[in-house]
Every structure is written in structure tokens, then in C-alpha cells.
Design a protein around this motif. Structure first.
Motif, PDB file in Angstrom:
ATOM      1  N   LEU A 233       0.821  -1.208   0.000  1.00 10.10           N
ATOM      2  CA  LEU A 233       0.000   0.000   0.000  1.00 10.10           C
ATOM      3  C   LEU A 233       0.854   1.257   0.000  1.00 10.10           C
ATOM      4  CD1 LEU A 233      -2.212  -2.083   0.521  1.00 10.10           C
ATOM      5  CD2 LEU A 233      -3.301  -0.433   2.032  1.00 10.10           C
ATOM      6  N   THR A 234       1.977   1.213   0.711  1.00 13.17           N
ATOM      7  CA  THR A 234       2.896   2.359   0.689  1.00 13.17           C
ATOM      8  C   THR A 234       3.407   2.581  -0.724  1.00 13.17           C
ATOM      9  OG1 THR A 234       3.565   1.864   2.953  1.00 13.17           O
ATOM     10  CG2 THR A 234       5.008   3.313   1.685  1.00 13.17           C
ATOM     11  N   PHE A 235       3.756   1.502  -1.396  1.00 17.49           N
ATOM     12  CA  PHE A 235       4.221   1.582  -2.786  1.00 17.49           C
ATOM     13  C   PHE A 235       3.118   2.137  -3.685  1.00 17.49           C
ATOM     14  CE2 PHE A 235       4.308  -0.463  -6.984  1.00 17.49           C
ATOM     15  CZ  PHE A 235       5.554  -0.069  -7.451  1.00 17.49           C
ATOM     16  N   ALA A 236       1.891   1.624  -3.528  1.00 20.60           N
ATOM     17  CA  ALA A 236       0.774   2.081  -4.360  1.00 20.60           C
ATOM     18  C   ALA A 236       0.534   3.576  -4.180  1.00 20.60           C
ATOM     19  CB  ALA A 236      -0.484   1.293  -4.024  1.00 20.60           C
ATOM     20  N   CYS A 278      -9.551   0.265  -5.952  1.00 19.35           N
ATOM     21  CA  CYS A 278      -8.578   1.045  -6.725  1.00 19.35           C
ATOM     22  C   CYS A 278      -7.532   0.157  -7.393  1.00 19.35           C
ATOM     23  CB  CYS A 278      -7.876   2.067  -5.827  1.00 19.35           C
ATOM     24  SG  CYS A 278      -8.905   3.429  -5.260  1.00 19.35           S
ATOM     25  N   LEU A 279      -7.177  -0.943  -6.753  1.00 18.80           N
ATOM     26  CA  LEU A 279      -6.043  -1.743  -7.210  1.00 18.80           C
ATOM     27  C   LEU A 279      -6.426  -3.016  -7.951  1.00 18.80           C
ATOM     28  CD1 LEU A 279      -3.718  -1.495  -4.061  1.00 18.80           C
ATOM     29  CD2 LEU A 279      -3.767  -0.010  -6.081  1.00 18.80           C
ATOM     30  N   GLU A 280      -7.729  -3.308  -8.068  1.00 19.82           N
ATOM     31  CA  GLU A 280      -8.116  -4.616  -8.591  1.00 19.82           C
ATOM     32  C   GLU A 280      -7.752  -4.807 -10.064  1.00 19.82           C
ATOM     33  OE1 GLU A 280     -12.272  -5.304  -8.332  1.00 19.82           O
ATOM     34  OE2 GLU A 280     -12.859  -3.513  -9.424  1.00 19.82           O
ATOM     35  N   LYS A 281      -7.556  -3.746 -10.816  1.00 24.56           N
ATOM     36  CA  LYS A 281      -7.178  -3.883 -12.216  1.00 24.56           C
ATOM     37  C   LYS A 281      -5.706  -3.546 -12.457  1.00 24.56           C
ATOM     38  CE  LYS A 281     -11.356  -4.867 -13.508  1.00 24.56           C
ATOM     39  NZ  LYS A 281     -11.706  -6.206 -14.016  1.00 24.56           N
ATOM     40  N   ILE A 287       3.283  -2.668 -12.626  1.00 30.38           N
ATOM     41  CA  ILE A 287       2.071  -1.844 -12.609  1.00 30.38           C
ATOM     42  C   ILE A 287       1.858  -1.071 -13.899  1.00 30.38           C
ATOM     43  CG2 ILE A 287       2.189  -1.634 -10.105  1.00 30.38           C
ATOM     44  CD1 ILE A 287       3.138   1.284 -10.570  1.00 30.38           C
ATOM     45  N   LEU A 288       2.860  -1.002 -14.783  1.00 30.59           N
ATOM     46  CA  LEU A 288       2.705  -0.293 -16.037  1.00 30.59           C
ATOM     47  C   LEU A 288       2.103  -1.170 -17.141  1.00 30.59           C
ATOM     48  CD1 LEU A 288       6.011   1.779 -16.265  1.00 30.59           C
ATOM     49  CD2 LEU A 288       3.790   2.473 -15.357  1.00 30.59           C
ATOM     50  N   GLU A 289       2.074  -2.471 -16.918  1.00 30.68           N
ATOM     51  CA  GLU A 289       1.582  -3.374 -17.958  1.00 30.68           C
ATOM     52  C   GLU A 289       0.078  -3.595 -17.811  1.00 30.68           C
ATOM     53  OE1 GLU A 289       3.960  -6.905 -18.273  1.00 30.68           O
ATOM     54  OE2 GLU A 289       5.600  -5.778 -19.200  1.00 30.68           O
ATOM     55  N   ASP A 405      11.729  -1.687  -9.927  1.00 29.90           N
ATOM     56  CA  ASP A 405      11.045  -0.636  -9.176  1.00 29.90           C
ATOM     57  C   ASP A 405       9.575  -0.442  -9.546  1.00 29.90           C
ATOM     58  OD1 ASP A 405      11.161   0.705 -11.605  1.00 29.90           O
ATOM     59  OD2 ASP A 405      12.508   2.298 -10.914  1.00 29.90           O
ATOM     60  N   HIS A 406       9.036  -1.284 -10.455  1.00 29.38           N
ATOM     61  CA  HIS A 406       7.607  -1.238 -10.755  1.00 29.38           C
ATOM     62  C   HIS A 406       6.897  -2.526 -10.338  1.00 29.38           C
ATOM     63  CE1 HIS A 406       8.571   2.425 -12.869  1.00 29.38           C
ATOM     64  NE2 HIS A 406       7.282   2.634 -13.053  1.00 29.38           N
ATOM     65  N   ASP A 407       7.539  -3.277  -9.473  1.00 33.79           N
ATOM     66  CA  ASP A 407       6.961  -4.500  -8.922  1.00 33.79           C
ATOM     67  C   ASP A 407       6.126  -4.165  -7.690  1.00 33.79           C
ATOM     68  OD1 ASP A 407       6.450  -7.122  -8.018  1.00 33.79           O
ATOM     69  OD2 ASP A 407       8.307  -7.132  -6.856  1.00 33.79           O
TER      70      ASP A 407
END
Length: 486
Positions: A233-236, A278-281, A287-289, A405-407
Motif C-alpha cells: 500500500l505504501t508503494f501504491a 482502486c487496485l483490482e485492475k 504496474i505499467l503493464e 522498481d515497478h513490482d
């Protein structure tokens, strides 16, 4: 005469060594084969590939399958790396085909029943000898001789890997002098630190064979169950997937614990439900794919705690201008199932007949499910390896910890949090590292007596950095192995 005497002495020593090895291990069963060609690959392989089985455990009921590739540079001098794949229960063949192996799927030329292969120019075997192991039993082509052999745990997996390595080196004594590194990614952050600790402990008491251990490598590792999952969640929030207000509200109402809301804490529950929406999709591995749904549900490499894809009504613009199907990384994974289950492939790799029903990328009977203590075949008995990392800081060892860094599976912010808990002095402050004049990521180096830890992010990479950024990942490895700054 002196030269002849020394040569004879060395020859007798080697004869004695092999006799002793045979006496100690003559009751053990091994198999190893050199593979010159592979279905789908044009001509002979331009690298040396060996496959085989090594038996471990009681009566060697567990038979671990491995792939070994000699370094394409200088096998005699280059380091030896033991690579373990996460999950638990994910096959190392996936790493070979999609991340750092010397051969990879040739998507443009794969139209038949057996996909075609190509050379990977950014293979880690360019600079290292690597043993890829399917572990534990039930992973990839590894199997057990009875039902009990398929029951294992974190600690048993570490010990079995140690036993495998010692037996493999006794079969390949020419690599005993090579610098040894233990490496892996994802869930192996739970397995590798205790394995490395076992190796150092074994060397201290003189256990044979002595292993020339120099350190370990971990990519986007699970290290502490609470820290790594809580950091999602901190990352998100940092990546603008959550608003400041929602994040701060959740942090306050859930008291910093985003994993398990207290019973009756409705404010926390409500915030977590909003966050889930917010994160389900979001594709957690990168997160960029694009979000691709649950095409490989039950077999995918990622934790199965994302919501299933939902069918939204098609709007008028989509009806007028149909949107082409988004590219999905999981589409590539189909090829691995087709290739690995072809009879010609299993014959070429010398897979024993009748030992597996079907090759799958990840065996879900042992795959980690967040919040569970065990599955029917796997016990998660190690919740954190931070203390083990702390113990290793008192050894003569080098560590490379890297994070795409996008994991969002095991985000870099969680990794940075547990590294700080080691209390290591900073030797080189945070700064960029470069490949071809472009920023490839950021790095920081820590040291304590004879221990050194290099932490690096790989810019733009997802959960398995070499799959997303192969050129940058190979450059990172080469520089680190040479002991130079990234």
C-alpha cells in the motif's frame, strides 16, 4: 624429476579423492547427461548444457532435476551460481526461458506444436556457471518416490538444497575451487538466507566438501511476511495509485497494519475495501503493464490475491472503434507449457519416464497463499529471515539485493525497510547507476567488517527484473561480480 614427482603426487591425490568419493556415495543414485541439441533450436547448442537428477533426503526419495550451463566465458575461473526459483513450487525452466538462460522462446517463429528457440544475448551464463534446480519435489521435473516425499517446508527446502549442492559438487569436483554464490528471487528470499547460513556453519565445522561460498544474490525477495506485504500500500501510494487522503485515512484507521483489520474496526475495513477497488485492475508484477485477468489462475507465478477480471459494459466509443486486444505478458507463458510437455523435449532433456504427469510453471499445491500457515504439501515455517541476514553480516560475505522498481508483488519500499533494520553503515550513498549513458536504476552500498551489501533498483523492471530489463540486469551482475561500482 621434481616436476615428475609433483605430477605423480597430484595424480595419486586425485585418484584417492575419487576413490573416497565413490566409497562415500556409492550407494547414491545420480544421473547426468550432456544435451547437444534441443527441439526448436537450430543446430547444435552453442553452450554446454547438462541435465540430471540428484537424490536428497531419506533414502534419496526426493529426486531433484537440474540444468547446468557452463560459463560461456571462462568456466574454470568464473563463479558458480546455484539458482533457486520462488513460488514455492515454480520451475526454474521458466527462469531459463524468460529471464536469464542462454536460450529463450522465439515468439516470431513459434507457430508449430513445439515452439522455436533463440539465443539470449543477455544470459547470465555469459559470465557465470549456473546450476538451475527444480526444488522441492513436485516442482518442474523433480519428483518423489513416495507420497511422503512431496511434503516439505521452508526449512526442509533450505536443507535439501544444501544437500543437493554438496552432492552435485562431489560429482563435479572441478568447480569446488570456483567462487560460489547462492541466488534466487521472490519467495526464495525465505529459503536462501538460511541455506547460506547452513553453508557457512558447515564450513566452520569442517563438513566435506568445503564450499567456497562468497555470498548471495536476491531479486525482489520476500524477506519478512509482514513488512513485504504491508509495503504494497505504501508503494501504491507513492506510485499515485492511491490518493493522499485515502492512504492517510487507511494508515490511521488501520494503525499501520494493512494486512489484517481488527474485528469490528469498520473504518479500517471500509478503507481497505476502497483500496481494493482502486487496485483490482493493476497488474502487480509490473504496474505499467495491462491487466490481463486470470488466464493462468492456479498456475501463474504471482500470488492469487488479485480480483478476477470483471466484464464491464462496452461503451459507445468501443462499439464504433473496437480496441485491439492488449498485449499480455502471460500470453508468452503458453509457449513454456507446450515446449516443456512435448515428448521430444523431455527425451532431449533426459527426463525420466513416468515421473511426472504434466510440467507446470508453478505447482499450486505448495504455492504461497498470504495469511496461511501451510498447504496440503508445504509448511511455511519461516516468517522472516531478517535475523538470518543480521547473522550473515558477521561473515565474510557479499550480498546483492535488487528490485524492479515497478513490482508491487514485493515492492522495493519493503526491501529498503528491512535492509535499514540490519543497521549497516552506509559506505556509498544513494545514487544512480548507468547503462549506455542512461539511468538504469539507483544503488546504495553498505558494509560491516568483512560483509558488504549492495542494494540496487532496476528502473522500469517488474517482479523478475531480468525478464523486463535483461541488458541492464546483466550489466548489474557483471559489475557486482567484478567488485566494481554499478
Amino acid at each position: 624429476m621434481l616436476i615428475y614427482y609433483r605430477t605423480s603426487l597430484m595424480a595419486w591425490f586425485m585418484i584417492y579423492y575419487y576413490i573416497l568419493t565413490f566409497a562415500l556415495f556409492s550407494h547414491l543414485t545420480f544421473s547426468q547427461s550432456i544435451v547437444d541439441t534441443l527441439p526448436g533450436f537450430p543446430g547444435e547448442l552453442p553452450f554446454k548444457l547438462e541435465t540430471g537428477y540428484v537424490g536428497v533426503g531419506e533414502s534419496e526419495n526426493v529426486q531433484l532435476f537440474y540444468y547446468f550451463i557452463d560459463s560461456e566465458n571462462n568456466p574454470k575461473e568464473d563463479p558458480l551460481i546455484l539458482w533457486l526459483t520462488g513460488g514455492p513450487g515454480c520451475s526454474c525452466l521458466s527462469v531459463l526461458l524468460y529471464q536469464m538462460g542462454p536460450f529463450a522462446i522465439n515468439y516470431t517463429g513459434s507457430t508449430g506444436e513445439v515452439p522455436t528457440l533463440r539465443v539470449n544475448p543477455y544470459a547470465w551464463t555469459k559470465v557465470a556457471n549456473i546450476i538451475f534446480v527444480d526444488q522441492p519435489a513436485g516442482t518442474g521435473y523433480s519428483y518423489g518416490k513416495n507420497q511422503d516425499s512431496y511434503m516439505t517446508s521452508d526449512s526442509l527446502s533450505a536443507s535439501s538444497s544444501h544437500e543437493f549442492l554438496k552432492k552435485w559438487l562431489l560429482l563435479h569436483p572441478r568447480f569446488l575451487a570456483n567462487s560460489l554464490y547462492i541466488a534466487g528471487d521472490s519467495y526464495t528470499g525465505i529459503i536462501i538466507p538460511p541455506l547460506v547460513q547452513e553453508i557457512y556453519n558447515g564450513n566452520e565445522v569442517g563438513a566435506e566438501p568445503l564450499l567456497n561460498i562468497k555470498g548471495y544474490i536476491l531479486g525482489n525477495p520476500l524477506t519478512d511476511h509482514f513488512i513485504n506485504f504491508n509495503s504494497r500500500l505504501t508503494f501504491a501510494h507513492r506510485m499515485a495509485l492511491l490518493s493522499d487522503n485515502l492512504y492517510e485515512s487507511t494508515k490511521t484507521n488501520c494503525k499501520g497494519n494493512f494486512l489484517f483489520a481488527e474485528p469490528g474496526n469498520l473504518l479500517c475495513h471500509n478503507d481497505l475495501q476502497r483500496i481494493a477497488k482502486c487496485l483490482e485492475k493493476i497488474q502487480m508484477s509490473n504496474i505499467l503493464e495491462p491487466w490481463c485477468g486470470s488466464k493462468f489462475k492456479g498456475k501463474n507465478l504471482l500470488p492469487s490475491d488479485q480480483s478476477s477480471a470483471e466484464s464491464y459494459p462496452t461503451d459507445i466509443l468501443q462499439q464504433l472503434h473496437p480496441v485491439p486486444k492488449s498485449w499480455c505478458r502471460d500470453d508468452h507463458k503458453v509457449y513454456s507449457y507446450t515446449w516443456a510437455n512435448a515428448n521430444t523435449v523431455k527425451e532431449a532433456l533426459r527426463v525420466r519416464e513416468g515421473t511426472i504427469l504434466e510440467w507446470i510453471r508453478c505447482n499450486m499445491t505448495m504455492f504461497y497463499v498470504r495469511g496461511k500457515e501451510r498447504t496440503d504439501s508445504y509448511i511455511y515455517d519461516i516468517k522472516s529471515t531478517i535475523d538470518t541476514h543480521k547473522n550473515l553480516t558477521h561473515r565474510r560475505a557479499r550480498a546483492l539485493i535488487y528490485s524492479g522498481d515497478h513490482d508491487m508483488v514485493f515492492p522495493h519500499v519493503g526491501t529498503e525497510e528491512w535492509i535499514k533494520l540490519l543497521g549497516l553503515p552506509v559506505e556509498k550513498e544513494w545514487g544512480p547507476w548507468f547503462v549506455d549513458g542512461q539511468i538504469a536504476g539507483f544503488t546504495e552500498r553498505y558494509s560491516h567488517n568483512n560483509y558488504e551489501l549492495t542494494y540496487a533498483t532496476v528502473k522500469g523492471a517488474g517482479h523478475n527484473a531480468p525478464e523486463y530489463k535483461p541488458k541492464e540486469s546483466l550489466a548489474m551482475l557483471i559489475r557486482w561480480l567484478k567488485g566494481v561500482r554499478l
